[in-house]
Design an enzyme around this catalytic site. Structure first.
Site, short mmCIF file in Angstrom:
data_model
loop_
_atom_site.label_atom_id
_atom_site.label_comp_id
_atom_site.label_asym_id
_atom_site.label_seq_id
_atom_site.Cartn_x
_atom_site.Cartn_y
_atom_site.Cartn_z
N LYS A 36 16.54 -5.34 -5.04
CA LYS A 36 15.39 -4.65 -5.65
C LYS A 36 14.66 -5.65 -6.53
O LYS A 36 15.23 -6.67 -6.95
CB LYS A 36 15.82 -3.43 -6.47
CG LYS A 36 16.73 -3.73 -7.68
CD LYS A 36 16.03 -4.19 -8.94
CE LYS A 36 17.00 -4.51 -10.06
NZ LYS A 36 16.36 -5.20 -11.22
N PRO A 53 21.50 -14.12 -5.09
CA PRO A 53 22.05 -14.88 -6.21
C PRO A 53 22.61 -13.95 -7.28
O PRO A 53 22.04 -12.88 -7.56
CB PRO A 53 20.85 -15.66 -6.74
CG PRO A 53 19.66 -14.85 -6.31
CD PRO A 53 20.03 -14.24 -5.00
N GLY A 79 23.37 -12.75 -11.03
CA GLY A 79 22.62 -12.91 -12.28
C GLY A 79 21.16 -13.19 -12.04
O GLY A 79 20.49 -13.79 -12.86
N GLY A 80 20.65 -12.74 -10.89
CA GLY A 80 19.27 -13.08 -10.54
C GLY A 80 18.25 -12.02 -10.90
O GLY A 80 17.06 -12.23 -10.70
N GLY A 81 18.69 -10.87 -11.39
CA GLY A 81 17.73 -9.82 -11.74
C GLY A 81 17.21 -9.04 -10.55
O GLY A 81 16.21 -8.33 -10.65
N ILE A 82 17.92 -9.16 -9.39
CA ILE A 82 17.46 -8.43 -8.20
C ILE A 82 18.50 -7.42 -7.73
O ILE A 82 18.47 -6.95 -6.61
CB ILE A 82 17.06 -9.39 -7.06
CG1 ILE A 82 18.16 -10.41 -6.75
CG2 ILE A 82 15.77 -10.11 -7.41
CD1 ILE A 82 17.80 -11.35 -5.61
N GLY A 83 19.43 -7.10 -8.63
CA GLY A 83 20.29 -5.94 -8.40
C GLY A 83 21.50 -6.16 -7.54
O GLY A 83 22.08 -5.20 -7.04
N GLY A 138 24.82 -7.01 -7.89
CA GLY A 138 26.05 -6.31 -8.24
C GLY A 138 25.87 -4.80 -8.28
O GLY A 138 26.75 -4.05 -7.81
N SER A 157 23.65 -3.02 -6.63
CA SER A 157 23.47 -2.55 -5.26
C SER A 157 24.81 -2.52 -4.52
O SER A 157 25.09 -1.57 -3.77
CB SER A 157 22.48 -3.45 -4.52
OG SER A 157 22.30 -3.01 -3.19
N ASP A 205 21.57 0.07 -13.50
CA ASP A 205 20.72 -0.05 -12.30
C ASP A 205 21.35 0.57 -11.06
O ASP A 205 20.70 0.65 -10.02
CB ASP A 205 20.43 -1.52 -12.01
CG ASP A 205 19.35 -2.10 -12.91
OD1 ASP A 205 18.77 -1.32 -13.69
OD2 ASP A 205 19.09 -3.31 -12.84
#
Length: 285
Positions: A12, A95, A97-101, A103, A105, A137
């Site tokens: 996300k 990645p 810790g990438g801010g795209i969810g 873990g 998700s 999240d």
């Protein structure tokens, strides 16, 4: 071993992120728009009737008891009293810790999949309650709809937005979400908006300036990307994204991405690719 059933665990992005205040317990009052993508990790499940949860592909640097995949499976077992178990496999593409969810998700995929494969039949609302105890999240991935979120991210209103393509790029640094939310320089007084008032141009990411000041590579990546398309950091970083109207334009910029950065092109989806795939599997079984 039982056949492994593979499911997507989609990424996300936060199209915007406003910090509108802070609660007495330290959590922040947020507003954001979660855009689900058609790209993500893959998680495999081999379910069995023993009450053991095994993660067959451990993640470097993450202790098993801290892994959200294990936490989600065990939370579902405890909540339902189920004696079923599973061996779980992960193909990691996103990645950490990438801010795209990634873990979050992964945790949602585990809850949805095991709820189905263990034949627990919990409704989405109940799964979302469990998800909230795992991470802020996680519920958006349980609901599986692009949505306008408020509170700590758990109040989600599904929202239809135009279908667009995104170039998501990562500068190769890790940003600690707790460190950003605890930082004294984080803005915490942005005025709240209504969902129908959203536009990309009138919103921002309240964490972006702080992260750029702390992480020069995030700032450098954003400065490069913004020359090609409207661009913004997602979540607390470190990933950033640019918005395109078509796949060709996004892929053309991806080919020009400097070698020090990594990226991918994804389409925004209104409904999670996980939900679609899981429904197909259950319909065929």
């Amino acid at each position: 071993m039982t056949d492994v059933i593979w499911l997507p665990s989609p990424a996300k992005i936060n199209l915007f992120l406003h910090i509108c205040g802070q609660y007495p317990n330290g959590y922040h009052n947020l507003q954001t728009l979660f855009q689900l993508l058609d790209v993500g990790d893959e998680i495999g499940f081999a379910v069995h009737d023993r009450a053991t949860i095994e993660l067959k592909t451990p993640m470097a640097g993450v202790a098993e008891q801290d892994n959200l995949i294990i936490k989600a499976a065990k939370a579902l077992q405890i909540h339902t009293g189920s004696n079923c178990g599973a061996a779980i496999f992960v193909k990691k593409h996103l990645p950490m810790g990438g801010g795209i969810g990634g873990g979050s998700s992964n945790a949602a995929t585990v809850l949805l999949a095991l709820n189905a494969f263990w034949k627990l039949n919990l409704p989405l609302t109940e799964l979302m309650d469990i998800a909230t105890t795992i991470g802020a999240d996680v519920p958006v991935f349980i609901r599986g709809k692009t949505g306008f979120a408020e509170g700590i991210g758990e109040i989600i209103t599904p929202m239809d937005i135009p279908e667009q393509w995104y170039l998501v790029a990562n500068p190769g640094v890790h940003v600690s979400t707790p460190d950003i939310f605890q930082h004294p320089d984080l803005p915490r007084n942005t005025q709240m908006i209504k969902a129908h008032e959203y536009s990309f141009e009138s919103t921002r990411n309240d964490c972006q300036n702080l992260v750029c000041n702390l992480q020069g590579k995030v700032a450098k990546l954003l400065q490069w990307l913004v020359h090609y398309a409207p661009s913004r950091m997602t979540g607390t970083g470190a990933s950033v994204f640019a918005v395109f109207n078509n796949k060709h334009e996004a892929q053309n910029v991806l080919r020009q991405l400097p070698n020090e950065f990594k990226g991918f092109v994804a389409k925004g989806t209104q409904t999670s690719v996980l939900h679609t795939k899981l429904e197909d599997i259950l319909r065929a079984s």
